[in-house]
Write a protein that holds these residues in place. Sequence first.
Motif, short mmCIF file in Angstrom:
data_model
loop_
_atom_site.label_atom_id
_atom_site.label_comp_id
_atom_site.label_asym_id
_atom_site.label_seq_id
_atom_site.Cartn_x
_atom_site.Cartn_y
_atom_site.Cartn_z
N GLY A 1 19.31 -8.88 2.90
CA GLY A 1 19.62 -10.29 2.78
C GLY A 1 21.01 -10.67 3.26
O GLY A 1 21.22 -11.76 3.78
N ALA A 2 21.97 -9.75 3.12
CA ALA A 2 23.35 -10.06 3.48
C ALA A 2 23.56 -10.11 4.99
O ALA A 2 24.47 -10.79 5.48
CB ALA A 2 24.30 -9.04 2.86
N VAL A 3 22.73 -9.41 5.75
CA VAL A 3 22.94 -9.34 7.20
C VAL A 3 21.77 -9.97 7.98
O VAL A 3 21.65 -9.76 9.19
CB VAL A 3 23.11 -7.87 7.65
CG1 VAL A 3 24.34 -7.26 7.03
CG2 VAL A 3 21.87 -7.04 7.31
N SER A 4 20.94 -10.74 7.31
CA SER A 4 19.76 -11.30 7.97
C SER A 4 20.12 -12.22 9.14
O SER A 4 19.36 -12.33 10.11
CB SER A 4 18.89 -12.05 6.96
OG SER A 4 19.63 -13.10 6.35
N ASP A 5 21.27 -12.89 9.06
CA ASP A 5 21.65 -13.81 10.13
C ASP A 5 21.96 -13.08 11.44
O ASP A 5 21.83 -13.67 12.53
CB ASP A 5 22.88 -14.63 9.72
CG ASP A 5 22.53 -15.66 8.66
OD1 ASP A 5 21.34 -15.99 8.53
OD2 ASP A 5 23.46 -16.12 7.96
N VAL A 6 22.40 -11.83 11.36
CA VAL A 6 22.70 -11.07 12.58
C VAL A 6 21.64 -10.00 12.86
O VAL A 6 21.68 -9.34 13.90
CB VAL A 6 24.09 -10.41 12.48
CG1 VAL A 6 25.18 -11.45 12.43
CG2 VAL A 6 24.16 -9.46 11.29
N ALA A 7 20.70 -9.82 11.93
CA ALA A 7 19.70 -8.76 12.08
C ALA A 7 18.35 -9.27 12.53
O ALA A 7 17.55 -8.50 13.07
CB ALA A 7 19.54 -8.01 10.75
N ASP A 8 18.07 -10.54 12.33
CA ASP A 8 16.75 -11.07 12.67
C ASP A 8 16.59 -11.16 14.18
O ASP A 8 17.36 -11.83 14.86
CB ASP A 8 16.57 -12.46 12.04
CG ASP A 8 15.11 -12.81 11.85
OD1 ASP A 8 14.26 -11.92 12.01
OD2 ASP A 8 14.82 -13.98 11.53
N VAL A 9 15.60 -10.46 14.72
CA VAL A 9 15.34 -10.44 16.15
C VAL A 9 13.88 -10.84 16.38
O VAL A 9 13.13 -11.10 15.45
CB VAL A 9 15.62 -9.04 16.75
CG1 VAL A 9 17.10 -8.72 16.68
CG2 VAL A 9 14.80 -7.97 16.05
N PHE A 10 13.47 -10.90 17.65
CA PHE A 10 12.11 -11.33 17.97
C PHE A 10 11.06 -10.43 17.32
O PHE A 10 10.02 -10.91 16.89
CB PHE A 10 11.91 -11.35 19.49
CG PHE A 10 12.65 -12.46 20.18
CD1 PHE A 10 12.36 -13.79 19.91
CD2 PHE A 10 13.64 -12.19 21.10
CE1 PHE A 10 13.05 -14.82 20.54
CE2 PHE A 10 14.33 -13.20 21.74
CZ PHE A 10 14.03 -14.52 21.47
N ASP A 11 11.32 -9.13 17.27
CA ASP A 11 10.34 -8.21 16.72
C ASP A 11 10.10 -8.44 15.24
O ASP A 11 8.95 -8.43 14.77
CB ASP A 11 10.79 -6.77 16.96
CG ASP A 11 10.94 -6.45 18.43
OD1 ASP A 11 12.09 -6.43 18.90
OD2 ASP A 11 9.92 -6.24 19.10
N THR A 12 11.17 -8.62 14.47
CA THR A 12 11.01 -8.88 13.04
C THR A 12 10.40 -10.26 12.80
O THR A 12 9.65 -10.46 11.85
CB THR A 12 12.37 -8.77 12.32
OG1 THR A 12 13.32 -9.65 12.95
CG2 THR A 12 12.90 -7.34 12.41
N TYR A 13 10.74 -11.22 13.67
CA TYR A 13 10.18 -12.57 13.54
C TYR A 13 8.67 -12.56 13.79
O TYR A 13 7.91 -13.23 13.09
CB TYR A 13 10.88 -13.49 14.53
CG TYR A 13 10.50 -14.95 14.40
CD1 TYR A 13 10.94 -15.71 13.32
CD2 TYR A 13 9.71 -15.56 15.37
CE1 TYR A 13 10.60 -17.05 13.22
CE2 TYR A 13 9.37 -16.90 15.27
CZ TYR A 13 9.81 -17.64 14.19
OH TYR A 13 9.47 -18.97 14.09
N VAL A 14 8.23 -11.78 14.78
CA VAL A 14 6.80 -11.65 15.06
C VAL A 14 6.10 -11.00 13.88
O VAL A 14 4.98 -11.40 13.51
CB VAL A 14 6.59 -10.84 16.35
CG1 VAL A 14 5.13 -10.42 16.50
CG2 VAL A 14 7.02 -11.64 17.57
N TYR A 15 6.73 -10.01 13.27
CA TYR A 15 6.12 -9.35 12.10
C TYR A 15 5.94 -10.34 10.95
O TYR A 15 4.88 -10.37 10.32
CB TYR A 15 7.00 -8.18 11.67
CG TYR A 15 6.58 -7.56 10.36
CD1 TYR A 15 5.45 -6.76 10.28
CD2 TYR A 15 7.32 -7.79 9.21
CE1 TYR A 15 5.06 -6.19 9.07
CE2 TYR A 15 6.95 -7.23 7.99
CZ TYR A 15 5.81 -6.43 7.93
OH TYR A 15 5.43 -5.89 6.74
N ARG A 16 6.98 -11.12 10.67
CA ARG A 16 6.88 -12.06 9.57
C ARG A 16 5.82 -13.14 9.83
O ARG A 16 5.00 -13.44 8.96
CB ARG A 16 8.23 -12.74 9.32
CG ARG A 16 9.25 -11.86 8.66
CD ARG A 16 10.35 -12.69 7.99
NE ARG A 16 10.85 -13.73 8.88
CZ ARG A 16 11.80 -13.56 9.78
NH1 ARG A 16 12.34 -12.36 9.93
NH2 ARG A 16 12.21 -14.56 10.53
#
Length: 326
Positions: free
Chosen positions: A269-284
């Motif tokens: 949760g603390a690094v979600s702003d710099v960690a969220d990428v297209f691959d994780t977005y597609v998974y969600r």
Amino acid sequence: MMKTETTHTTLSRERQSASTSYLSPSRRVWQGLKRDRMLYFIASPMLAYFLIFKYLPMWGVLIAFKDYSPYLGFWNSPWVGFQHFERFFSNDSFFLLLRNTLAINLLNLIFFFPLPIVLALMLNEVRKEWVKRIIQSVIYLPHFLSWVVIVGITYLMLSTSSGFVNKFLESLGYDKINFLTSQGLFWALLTLQSIWKEVGWGTVIFLAAIASVDTQLFEAARIDGAGRLRQIWHVTLPAIRNVIIILLILRIGHMMDVGFEQVYLMMNGAVSDVADVFDTYVYRSGIQQAQFSFSTAVGLFKSIVGVILVVLTNRLAKKFGDDGIY
């Protein structure tokens, strides 16, 4: 007599090629298949793999242009055109995802990509074969570890409560550093993980390319008074330049693909702003929220951008006199 037989063989081949030139295209294709049937038979498992698992599933990208529902099925789901793409591009998180994905890939391109080349050049200078084999075995080993193990080791080393690094800093009188929850360190951690895991394995192709360099070139360079560094700069690197360019083009083609597993396991949760990428977005959106059409549209966007980057970099490489990948 041997010369006469060779002449007859050459004439027969010329006649055969001349006769095939008058055939229709379909007939020429059939004759080529018949002539090289054993080669195609040997390649058939690979061709079947790509046909079944790569090309046939491409029909699934059509759901990016539909409002797909498992209950209605593939063909009965309503057609919505570019609605999912418009929704994705107008989403507030699009530029955040683009920034994070490009930043991580650029760091890998700048710091990770050259290291296998440098390491391969260094290994090539090791004269004792048993020393070289030991070093290769050690640096190859992390490639065979899963990202779960790599991330687990990272947590054990950098954890604030029980991490080895923070305990060492504390013993020296320094304050603990929140490596795993710091947004400023997240991209650097991903890059260092990729380097540690894959830099050794990346030397395989470059070592094979170096092994194919004509040894007479090195002998000529030594006669001219070139030392080892001069030989590397003027002989080895120019000889493997095409391999470097090809791998660079392929690497740039994956600029929109970070790799899901590593980022997902390192994200919190603390690094979600710099960690969220297209691959994780597609998974969600695709797996967790069952937005199949929308997630397919995002994946199709990534693939199209990758193809465009490959084509552009390949043309740029050809303008500078290199062969490129096609």
